[in-house]
Design a protein around this motif. Structure first.
Motif, PDB file in Angstrom:
ATOM      1  N   GLN A 239       0.823  -1.211   0.000  1.00  0.00           N
ATOM      2  CA  GLN A 239       0.000   0.000   0.000  1.00  0.00           C
ATOM      3  C   GLN A 239       0.861   1.267   0.000  1.00  0.00           C
ATOM      4  O   GLN A 239       0.525   2.244  -0.654  1.00  0.00           O
ATOM      5  N   ILE A 240       1.960   1.238   0.744  1.00  0.00           N
ATOM      6  CA  ILE A 240       2.853   2.405   0.749  1.00  0.00           C
ATOM      7  C   ILE A 240       3.298   2.687  -0.681  1.00  0.00           C
ATOM      8  O   ILE A 240       3.191   3.815  -1.179  1.00  0.00           O
ATOM      9  N   VAL A 241       3.784   1.635  -1.349  1.00  0.00           N
ATOM     10  CA  VAL A 241       4.288   1.792  -2.719  1.00  0.00           C
ATOM     11  C   VAL A 241       3.174   2.269  -3.641  1.00  0.00           C
ATOM     12  O   VAL A 241       3.314   3.243  -4.388  1.00  0.00           O
ATOM     13  N   ARG A 242       2.035   1.589  -3.539  1.00  0.00           N
ATOM     14  CA  ARG A 242       0.931   1.885  -4.446  1.00  0.00           C
ATOM     15  C   ARG A 242       0.411   3.315  -4.268  1.00  0.00           C
ATOM     16  O   ARG A 242       0.137   4.021  -5.231  1.00  0.00           O
ATOM     17  N   ARG A 243       0.255   3.730  -3.026  1.00  0.00           N
ATOM     18  CA  ARG A 243      -0.258   5.070  -2.760  1.00  0.00           C
ATOM     19  C   ARG A 243       0.747   6.132  -3.171  1.00  0.00           C
ATOM     20  O   ARG A 243       0.379   7.208  -3.631  1.00  0.00           O
ATOM     21  N   ARG A 244       2.027   5.839  -3.010  1.00  0.00           N
ATOM     22  CA  ARG A 244       3.034   6.798  -3.465  1.00  0.00           C
ATOM     23  C   ARG A 244       2.967   6.950  -4.981  1.00  0.00           C
ATOM     24  O   ARG A 244       3.018   8.057  -5.507  1.00  0.00           O
ATOM     25  N   GLU A 245       2.869   5.801  -5.662  1.00  0.00           N
ATOM     26  CA  GLU A 245       2.803   5.855  -7.127  1.00  0.00           C
ATOM     27  C   GLU A 245       1.586   6.639  -7.591  1.00  0.00           C
ATOM     28  O   GLU A 245       1.639   7.353  -8.583  1.00  0.00           O
ATOM     29  N   ALA A 246       0.484   6.495  -6.849  1.00  0.00           N
ATOM     30  CA  ALA A 246      -0.735   7.228  -7.208  1.00  0.00           C
ATOM     31  C   ALA A 246      -0.664   8.680  -6.751  1.00  0.00           C
ATOM     32  O   ALA A 246      -1.591   9.456  -6.957  1.00  0.00           O
ATOM     33  N   GLY A 247       0.449   9.042  -6.090  1.00  0.00           N
ATOM     34  CA  GLY A 247       0.624  10.418  -5.618  1.00  0.00           C
ATOM     35  C   GLY A 247      -0.334  10.786  -4.501  1.00  0.00           C
ATOM     36  O   GLY A 247      -0.704  11.945  -4.346  1.00  0.00           O
ATOM     37  N   ARG A 248      -0.773   9.771  -3.707  1.00  0.00           N
ATOM     38  CA  ARG A 248      -1.701  10.101  -2.619  1.00  0.00           C
ATOM     39  C   ARG A 248      -1.335   9.354  -1.340  1.00  0.00           C
ATOM     40  O   ARG A 248      -2.194   8.893  -0.600  1.00  0.00           O
ATOM     41  N   TYR A 249      -0.037   9.271  -1.077  1.00  0.00           N
ATOM     42  CA  TYR A 249       0.353   8.615   0.163  1.00  0.00           C
ATOM     43  C   TYR A 249       0.224   9.568   1.345  1.00  0.00           C
ATOM     44  O   TYR A 249       0.827  10.629   1.365  1.00  0.00           O
ATOM     45  N   GLU A 250      -0.598   9.175   2.301  1.00  0.00           N
ATOM     46  CA  GLU A 250      -0.649   9.914   3.562  1.00  0.00           C
ATOM     47  C   GLU A 250      -0.647   8.890   4.670  1.00  0.00           C
ATOM     48  O   GLU A 250      -1.475   7.983   4.681  1.00  0.00           O
ATOM     49  N   ARG A 251       0.306   9.060   5.589  1.00  0.00           N
ATOM     50  CA  ARG A 251       0.461   8.030   6.608  1.00  0.00           C
ATOM     51  C   ARG A 251      -0.824   7.837   7.414  1.00  0.00           C
ATOM     52  O   ARG A 251      -1.213   6.712   7.702  1.00  0.00           O
ATOM     53  N   ASP A 252      -1.482   8.948   7.762  1.00  0.00           N
ATOM     54  CA  ASP A 252      -2.707   8.863   8.556  1.00  0.00           C
ATOM     55  C   ASP A 252      -3.754   7.945   7.919  1.00  0.00           C
ATOM     56  O   ASP A 252      -4.425   7.185   8.603  1.00  0.00           O
ATOM     57  N   GLU A 253      -3.877   8.085   6.609  1.00  0.00           N
ATOM     58  CA  GLU A 253      -4.860   7.273   5.893  1.00  0.00           C
ATOM     59  C   GLU A 253      -4.525   5.793   6.009  1.00  0.00           C
ATOM     60  O   GLU A 253      -5.395   4.955   6.207  1.00  0.00           O
ATOM     61  N   LEU A 254      -3.244   5.501   5.877  1.00  0.00           N
ATOM     62  CA  LEU A 254      -2.826   4.106   5.922  1.00  0.00           C
ATOM     63  C   LEU A 254      -2.940   3.550   7.350  1.00  0.00           C
ATOM     64  O   LEU A 254      -3.299   2.392   7.543  1.00  0.00           O
ATOM     65  N   VAL A 255      -2.673   4.387   8.338  1.00  0.00           N
ATOM     66  CA  VAL A 255      -2.818   3.972   9.731  1.00  0.00           C
ATOM     67  C   VAL A 255      -4.288   3.614  10.003  1.00  0.00           C
ATOM     68  O   VAL A 255      -4.586   2.580  10.604  1.00  0.00           O
ATOM     69  N   SER A 256      -5.207   4.458   9.523  1.00  0.00           N
ATOM     70  CA  SER A 256      -6.633   4.169   9.715  1.00  0.00           C
ATOM     71  C   SER A 256      -7.034   2.875   9.020  1.00  0.00           C
ATOM     72  O   SER A 256      -7.800   2.076   9.565  1.00  0.00           O
ATOM     73  N   LEU A 257      -6.527   2.684   7.822  1.00  0.00           N
ATOM     74  CA  LEU A 257      -6.852   1.469   7.081  1.00  0.00           C
ATOM     75  C   LEU A 257      -6.326   0.239   7.827  1.00  0.00           C
ATOM     76  O   LEU A 257      -7.026  -0.755   8.004  1.00  0.00           O
ATOM     77  N   ALA A 258      -5.069   0.337   8.293  1.00  0.00           N
ATOM     78  CA  ALA A 258      -4.475  -0.798   9.006  1.00  0.00           C
ATOM     79  C   ALA A 258      -5.279  -1.109  10.267  1.00  0.00           C
ATOM     80  O   ALA A 258      -5.531  -2.277  10.586  1.00  0.00           O
ATOM     81  N   ALA A 259      -5.728  -0.067  10.982  1.00  0.00           N
ATOM     82  CA  ALA A 259      -6.516  -0.285  12.198  1.00  0.00           C
ATOM     83  C   ALA A 259      -7.837  -0.963  11.849  1.00  0.00           C
ATOM     84  O   ALA A 259      -8.261  -1.912  12.513  1.00  0.00           O
TER      85      ALA A 259
END
Ligand code: SF4
Lengths: 64, 411
Positions: B218-238
């Protein structure tokens, strides 16, 4: 009959693939792919079931 | 509350509706299906409409435009007495609507396709076998929840996400608290904060070197899509961590309990495991452990059943009731593993239908088949009506389930 899928509203739940893995597939992003556009016989019945199960309303049947 | 004058609103039922025995849905549900939607007072002090018929529940959950999932809306039904002391960070996509929701779900749903879930089957089988080895080595009686129901989904979701299973005590305790209705607002906020900081620290570290697990991808994918935000990924992981183990764990316990209570069905299933997938669907329908988590708020005036409901009102879709609606399921209160009914709403319905459903299906099928095959002499060490059922949690289940077994051949 012909089955079509609106890939924009598909949410990738996979109910269609569970119902008939030959007619339906999911791409790497989970979005529905219709592999057999004009299913017949039992597959056609299963497609009818898949339309009822699809949670997003992405699947349509057109009768010719 | 807006109602048409000619249809008087029946007396308010209490909500949440108590569910003491897993084999007997509350009698109130049948009444609610008869009357159509009625308003109920929630522990939060809010009023919300209870929707009980299968067709109505599907109509509500299937229409993401008129029934919003915006958990920040003041009328969004909260089944807890005390609000959290601070606004809870939204748990990822479950609180989103429309195109925003579709886009968020699209980023991750590829991890949960039918094919990906099937690809995990051999590893799931290994995990289940190891847990059963440990259980048999320990000797009965043991707590099935601790030895099997919880570790299996927990190990699976940890491996999938890339979260160390060694920390499972930490996050299981917190996710368990978040799901209890009797936990106070402050404790709830703390549990959520601790869970989020734990994941935040882990994800921050991984940003340097994303691994080949769901979070890394997800980190890689979101970066490639130009929309990586740690908060978003933290919420998703939770979200995935909480949803990924409490739900499946409770279904494992209840499903095994059902097999113990219906020995004839268990024998038939053991003889023909090709029937397991449909048996799993029936157990999902019959128990419907995620009952009233499916709440919405109306975006405009709507009609459900015969009732008119105004805009901006809370609606609670009662999944257990829908799945026991005689209009949609014949003899709904009977457990019939051959029923073959897949139109239940145990995974919800509509755009938010459970993301992990296909993974859950594989986990449940593997567990039931393996338990039937490897521990044919399994039995409850105690009385079924004395088990500690989760009457006080948003996700129904069993806290502890003591079991023992006869040695093979000694039955
Ligand atoms: S059942 Fe519907 S939403 Fe699910 S994958 Fe198929 S088309 Fe998409």
């Amino acid at each position: 009959m012909r089955v079509t899928a609106d890939r924009n509203c598909c949410i990738g739940a996979g109910q269609c693939v569970l119902t008939d893995p030959v007619v339906f597939d999911q791409d790497a992003d989970g979005v529905v792919l219709v592999r057999v556009e004009r299913p017949t016989g039992e597959a056609a019945d299963r497609v009818g079931e898949a339309v009822g199960l699809c949670p997003s309303g992405a699947l349509r049947i057109e009768h010719d | 509350m807006v109602t048409t004058p000619e249809t008087p609103v029946p007396a308010s039922p209490t909500y949440p509706i108590e569910r003491r025995c897993p084999f007997e849905p509350p009698a109130d549900l049948a009444r609610l299906r008869d009357t159509g939607p009625v308003p109920a007072r929630l522990p939060s002090g809010q009023d919300a409409w209870l929707v009980a018929r299968h067709a109505d529940v599907r109509a509500v959950l299937g229409d993401g435009r008129r029934f919003s999932s915006d958990r920040g809306h003041p009328a969004f039904p909260r089944p807890f007495a005390e609000a959290p002391t601070q606004p809870i960070r939204p748990l990822s996509m479950i609180g989103m609507d429309g195109a925003e929701h579709t886009a968020a779900r699209r980023l991750v749903v590829g991890e949960f396709t039918v094919r990906r879930a099937e690809a995990m089957r051999p590893r799931i089988q290994q995990i289940v076998d190891e847990r059963i080895d440990a259980m048999l080595a320990a000797g009965g009686p043991v707590d099935l929840v601790e030895m099997l129901s919880l570790p299996v989904p927990s190990l699976v979701i940890c491996e999938l996400l890339g979260v160390p299973y060694a920390d499972h005590d930490f996050f299981q305790r917190r996710s368990g608290m978040l799901l209890r209705r009797d936990v106070g607002g402050a404790a709830r906020s703390t549990a959520m904060d601790e869970l989020m900081s734990y994941l935040d620290g882990m994800i921050a570290a991984w940003e340097q070197d994303p691994g080949d697990d769901l979070i890394g991808r997800q980190i890689v994918r979101r970066r490639e899509a130009g929309r990586y935000e740690r908060d978003e990924l933290v919420s998703l992981a939770a979200l995935l961590l909480i949803a990924g183990h409490e739900t499946t764990a409770n279904m494992i316990s209840l499903g095994i309990l059902a097999l113990l209570e219906h020995p004839d069905e268990a024998v038939a299933l053991r003889a023909d495991p090709s029937r397991t997938p449909l048996a799993v669907e029936e157990m999902l329908r019959y128990f419907t452990i995620v009952d009233s988590v499916t709440s919405r708020v109306t975006t405009e005036a709507v009609e459900i059943g015969e009732r008119r409901i105004g805009p901006g009102e809370g609606v609670v879709a009662l999944g257990l009731s829908a799945n026991h609606d005689p209009a949609s399921f014949e003899h709904p209160d009977e457990l019939d593993l051959d029923r073959g009914a897949r139109h239940h709403v145990a995974f919800g319905f509509g755009p938010h239908q459970c993301l992990g459903q296909n993974l859950a299906r594989v986990e449940l099928a593997v567990v039931f088949d393996t338990v039937l095959r490897r521990i044919p002499g399994l039995r409850l060490a105690g009385a079924v009506d004395e088990l500690p059922y989760k009457d006080d949690a948003s996700i129904y289940g069993i806290y502890r389930m003591p079991v023992e077994w006869a040695e093979p051949g000694c039955e």
